[in-house]
Enzyme design. Structure first.
Site, PDB file in Angstrom:
ATOM      1  N   ARG B  15       0.841  -1.202   0.000  1.00  0.00           N
ATOM      2  CA  ARG B  15       0.000   0.000   0.000  1.00  0.00           C
ATOM      3  C   ARG B  15       0.882   1.262   0.000  1.00  0.00           C
ATOM      4  O   ARG B  15       0.987   1.960  -0.984  1.00  0.00           O
ATOM      5  CB  ARG B  15      -0.927  -0.007   1.227  1.00  0.00           C
ATOM      6  CG  ARG B  15      -2.141   0.899   1.086  1.00  0.00           C
ATOM      7  CD  ARG B  15      -1.880   2.375   1.345  1.00  0.00           C
ATOM      8  NE  ARG B  15      -1.247   2.639   2.627  1.00  0.00           N
ATOM      9  CZ  ARG B  15      -0.774   3.821   2.984  1.00  0.00           C
ATOM     10  NH1 ARG B  15      -0.837   4.847   2.152  1.00  0.00           N
ATOM     11  NH2 ARG B  15      -0.191   3.993   4.159  1.00  0.00           N
ATOM     12  N   HIS B 216       5.615   3.786  13.491  1.00  0.00           N
ATOM     13  CA  HIS B 216       5.614   3.808  12.023  1.00  0.00           C
ATOM     14  C   HIS B 216       6.796   4.682  11.623  1.00  0.00           C
ATOM     15  O   HIS B 216       6.721   5.905  11.665  1.00  0.00           O
ATOM     16  CB  HIS B 216       4.276   4.396  11.542  1.00  0.00           C
ATOM     17  CG  HIS B 216       4.173   4.531  10.055  1.00  0.00           C
ATOM     18  ND1 HIS B 216       3.427   3.660   9.289  1.00  0.00           N
ATOM     19  CD2 HIS B 216       4.719   5.415   9.186  1.00  0.00           C
ATOM     20  CE1 HIS B 216       3.513   4.013   8.010  1.00  0.00           C
ATOM     21  NE2 HIS B 216       4.291   5.077   7.925  1.00  0.00           N
ATOM     22  N   HIS B 218      10.138   5.962   9.289  1.00  0.00           N
ATOM     23  CA  HIS B 218      10.736   6.126   7.966  1.00  0.00           C
ATOM     24  C   HIS B 218      12.249   6.292   8.130  1.00  0.00           C
ATOM     25  O   HIS B 218      12.727   6.729   9.165  1.00  0.00           O
ATOM     26  CB  HIS B 218      10.130   7.330   7.250  1.00  0.00           C
ATOM     27  CG  HIS B 218       8.789   7.027   6.645  1.00  0.00           C
ATOM     28  ND1 HIS B 218       8.513   7.196   5.319  1.00  0.00           N
ATOM     29  CD2 HIS B 218       7.650   6.537   7.205  1.00  0.00           C
ATOM     30  CE1 HIS B 218       7.259   6.838   5.071  1.00  0.00           C
ATOM     31  NE2 HIS B 218       6.710   6.440   6.192  1.00  0.00           N
ATOM     32  N   CYS B 249       9.792   9.076  -0.328  1.00  0.00           N
ATOM     33  CA  CYS B 249       9.257  10.218   0.406  1.00  0.00           C
ATOM     34  C   CYS B 249       8.870  11.286  -0.592  1.00  0.00           C
ATOM     35  O   CYS B 249       9.737  11.948  -1.146  1.00  0.00           O
ATOM     36  CB  CYS B 249      10.309  10.727   1.379  1.00  0.00           C
ATOM     37  SG  CYS B 249       9.713  12.102   2.363  1.00  0.00           S
ATOM     38  N   ASN B 260       9.801   3.899   4.149  1.00  0.00           N
ATOM     39  CA  ASN B 260       9.678   3.193   5.430  1.00  0.00           C
ATOM     40  C   ASN B 260      10.951   2.406   5.707  1.00  0.00           C
ATOM     41  O   ASN B 260      11.698   2.058   4.798  1.00  0.00           O
ATOM     42  CB  ASN B 260       8.520   2.172   5.351  1.00  0.00           C
ATOM     43  CG  ASN B 260       7.194   2.813   5.013  1.00  0.00           C
ATOM     44  OD1 ASN B 260       6.900   3.065   3.857  1.00  0.00           O
ATOM     45  ND2 ASN B 260       6.393   3.072   6.012  1.00  0.00           N
TER      46      ASN B 260
END
Lengths: 318, 318
Positions: B15, B216, B218, B249, B260
């Site tokens: 996703r 979460h 990055h 990004c 990520n």
């Protein structure tokens, strides 16, 4: 322990990185890279290796590089050599701050494959090594343990084995009245994790509280920056890294893997944590992009593509 | 705090990664990737987004993907939606374990640019959001704060501002008799460092000791794995990541930067630290290489190239 106020980052890309890179790089470009790195105000740059071109053809132009690069007064310039011949070649250029290192490889198999000597044979030759360094008046400043955390041939390395190797090397040095200041822990093939880093650094700190620890980290499995963070948290002040993460891992099945941790990512993390490096990060990120052009490939380092957080704070409209 | 015994890693590559990747990927390849990831035994996979193809053309084939992928009984399959229409589309496929999320973006500028709503407007609409989720019987399980550490437009985000946003969201939920289990801290643009991660996670743990924190992260500036390590050390049990570090990004000047953190590197680090994931790492590393082929480029993840340490321990002759 707390973060150090300042760390010394040694840029090893021109030597270690270039030695491993497969793309042939012109002498001109190698010199350009050293000069650009000098402009970033590194405290130490490892420039090249004075070793046999039979074994390391990438470094056959060591003299030309030495002749070509410009010394920055604030930077120490180091190089690698294996014997008296190498020292003579390096000294003849008049461009280096030669450092004497007593090296030992913690993995027996790795030692044999890389130096054609067992660990015991390395110890047997150490008196002679020290004698040669003394003869050429090269100050012996560091004990370097390579594959200090593990190796692809033998798996994990027992930290107590590493402690013993350091002890024995110190005893050898002591016989000659030598007391190296630094202990380098080399994660040559990327076996360290944050917990094993904490453990081994802690053991060395406990046993030799007066020595300066150098962490030489590789990012073969993506744990390099986490390991560096743990080192910083334990007060480690000296790190090796390569611009862009230039280099790779030529050993035992990890071909194509990442090399040293990327200097600009390490510098950026230090600055974000309030730790000084004295290095011009914005300039270094530009050099990273030049290094990518020279090698014709993207390097693993991140911040040169992501942009430094400091730059975003300074230019709110960016 | 100590390491958790086991962590839940949600694979968001199909996703979030695919949404950001610039190379067009065929529906077939997207389905293949989800199916291969299912074979790795992920606890949760975020498959696609049911959003307007006008805004996110990469996800125009959401229904086809939903139809095509095979559900693994041990895996939860999630998707993104923004409104009733999205929920209806997702539910019509019968393939998803829909999760209700109350999202808030901590940076005002980022919020306006990304959702066309200010933070206050997001709160104003929250009652309606909850009503819609209730109407469609989607259990509201998480409060998600995006740009929780900083953003390229506004710089650092004050952790107390994040705490306030979570508190206000909980109050909104409470009015409806809802009490989400999880709090997701999203470092959407890579602003977290290990110290700020430790601080914000600590603040949330202190204020809501019963809630499950989801990190979460990055890797925009190379600190993602160090941040994950700090999270693990503080007992965080839930992480988002993408296979290979797939994605990027797209925001405010960091185009071309890393996305990520790479799932396989995170899984590998967990296993090295003795933390279970339930994920088949060796299989996942193969999937990483497939993902690289699908995208026609090297992904930032490291261990798939370096080889897992477990594999070297098992095959001493390798």
């Amino acid at each position: 322990m707390a973060f150090p106020k300042k760390v010394i980052i040694r840029e090893v890309g021109p030597r270690e990185g270039m030695q491993i890179e497969k793309t042939p790089v012109s002498t001109e470009d190698k010199i350009r890279l050293v000069d650009l790195l000098s402009e970033c105000n590194f405290p130490v740059i490892e420039v090249t290796s004075f070793v046999s071109p039979k074994w390391v053809p990438q470094m056959a132009d060591a003299e030309l590089i030495a002749e070509g690069f410009k010394r920055n007064p604030g930077t120490e310039y180091q190089c690698i050599y294996l014997n008296a011949k190498g020292i003579e070649r390096a000294q003849a250029t008049g461009k280096f701050d030669l450092e004497g290192v007593l090296s030992i490889i913690a993995s027996e198999t790795f030692s044999k494959k890389n130096t054609n000597r067992s660990i015991e044979e390395t110890f047997d030759e150490m008196d002679q090594r020290i004698a040669v360094l003394n003869e050429y008046r090269v100050p012996i400043s560091s004990i370097n343990v390579m594959t200090a955390f593990g190796c692809n041939y033998e798996g994990n390395v027992n930290p107590q084995h590493v402690i013993q190797l350091i002890s024995r090397t110190m005893e050898k040095a002591d016989v000659h009245g030598i007391n190296p200041d630094r202990i380098l822990l080399g994660d040559t093939v990327g076996w360290a994790n944050p917990v094993s880093t904490e453990y081994l650094v802690g053991e060395v700190q406990n046993k030799w509280p007066d020595k300066t620890i150098v962490l030489h980290l590789h990012d073969t499995r993506g744990m390099g920056m986490a390991n560096a963070f743990v080192g910083l948290k334990m007060g480690v002040t000296h790190f090796d890294s390569s611009v862009g993460g230039l280099g790779g891992c030529p050993f035992g099945g990890s071909q194509g893997a990442a090399g040293n941790i990327a200097t600009e990512d390490l510098v950026h993390m230090c600055h974000e944590l309030g730790i000084e490096t004295g290095i011009d990060l914005e300039k270094l990120m530009e050099v990273t992009l030049v290094a990518e052009k020279i090698l014709g490939r993207q390097l693993p380092g991140k911040v040169a593509k992501g942009g430094s957080l400091a730059s975003y704070r300074q230019i709110p409209s960016r």
